[in-house]
Write an enzyme that holds these catalytic residues in place. Sequence first.
Site, PDB file in Angstrom:
ATOM      1  NE  ARG A  81      29.312  10.595  24.849  1.00  8.45           N
ATOM      2  CZ  ARG A  81      29.919   9.431  24.760  1.00  8.45           C
ATOM      3  NH1 ARG A  81      31.197   9.332  25.029  1.00  8.45           N
ATOM      4  NH2 ARG A  81      29.239   8.348  24.435  1.00  8.45           N
ATOM      5  CG  LEU A 109      22.834   6.499  20.606  1.00 10.12           C
ATOM      6  CD1 LEU A 109      21.540   5.939  20.034  1.00 10.12           C
ATOM      7  CD2 LEU A 109      23.815   6.837  19.495  1.00 10.12           C
ATOM      8  CG  ASN A 123      20.819  -0.841  22.553  1.00  9.50           C
ATOM      9  OD1 ASN A 123      21.426  -1.518  21.710  1.00  9.50           O
ATOM     10  ND2 ASN A 123      21.381  -0.445  23.670  1.00  9.50           N
ATOM     11  CB  THR A 124      19.397  -5.854  20.515  1.00  5.78           C
ATOM     12  OG1 THR A 124      19.373  -7.170  21.081  1.00  5.78           O
ATOM     13  CG2 THR A 124      20.624  -5.715  19.632  1.00  5.78           C
ATOM     14  CG  HIS A 125      21.883  -5.095  27.125  1.00  6.91           C
ATOM     15  ND1 HIS A 125      23.219  -4.802  27.013  1.00  6.91           N
ATOM     16  CD2 HIS A 125      21.707  -5.594  28.369  1.00  6.91           C
ATOM     17  CE1 HIS A 125      23.827  -5.093  28.142  1.00  6.91           C
ATOM     18  NE2 HIS A 125      22.940  -5.572  28.983  1.00  6.91           N
ATOM     19  N   GLY A 159      19.524   7.147  29.437  1.00  9.42           N
ATOM     20  CA  GLY A 159      20.263   6.312  30.392  1.00  9.42           C
ATOM     21  C   GLY A 159      21.006   5.175  29.719  1.00  9.42           C
ATOM     22  CG  ASP A 161      22.108  -1.086  28.434  1.00  6.88           C
ATOM     23  OD1 ASP A 161      21.989  -0.696  27.257  1.00  6.88           O
ATOM     24  OD2 ASP A 161      23.134  -1.647  28.853  1.00  6.88           O
TER      25      ASP A 161
END
Length: 221
Positions: A81, A109, A123-125, A159, A161
């Site tokens: 990773r 990430l 980010n969009t969640h 973390g 989200d």
Amino acid sequence: MVSKPGEVREGVEVFSRARLAVLASGAGSNLRALIEASRASDYPAEVVSVTTDRPGVGALDIADEEGIVSRTCVLGDYPDRAAWDEDLARILAEDRPDLVVSAGFLKLLGPAVLGEFPGRIINTHNSLLPAFPGIHGPRDALEYGVKIAGATVFVVDPGEDTGVILSQVAVPVEDDDNEESLLNRIQVAERVQLVDTIGVMFRQGWTVRGRRAYFGSALSK
Ligand code: GAR
């Protein structure tokens, strides 16, 4: 296509046309919304690249149709990773983005990417965080029985989200909703929110203090 570095006005950096590097894993409806928004000459940002973590996804088709640089960075192609994370950071840095936008990118990430763009990845969640993080936000919301669902745009941290919230939008949960109908309602609102949030960020600038984000020069007075 080349954006100027942000101009500093009243203590905040304001951009004329910001460069967005978009990360995606799926259909790319948020990507499409950003591309469509950027056709307006007064939208302050444009998509300069699309990077996915898997081949054959809709986001890559959209990039091809639009003539936008795209590439796929598959975790399984790397020894571990950390190697994937470092290569992803290197690839994204080539795009010289003002903002990295994770729009349905279903991988966490790592430190190399986060370190390359500190505070510059959003980010969009599809839930009202901190409720229902992860990859099944609408399903989890429905199972829990909430009456209000929605979407959140946030600054990415290590973390899942957990980053500082930039904006949230709420939609009702209807009695006859299933996962698909709720997801569709959320995504219609989510796309508008993502476009609007990035618009405000680059028109007004933004500041993060602790857990809170502020737009414009409110904090510099
Ligand atoms: C979006 O609804 C986004 O919130 C979600 O993936 C979808 C991508 O749609 N992201 C997550 O669940 C991340 N935790 P799109 O590919 O059509 O833009």
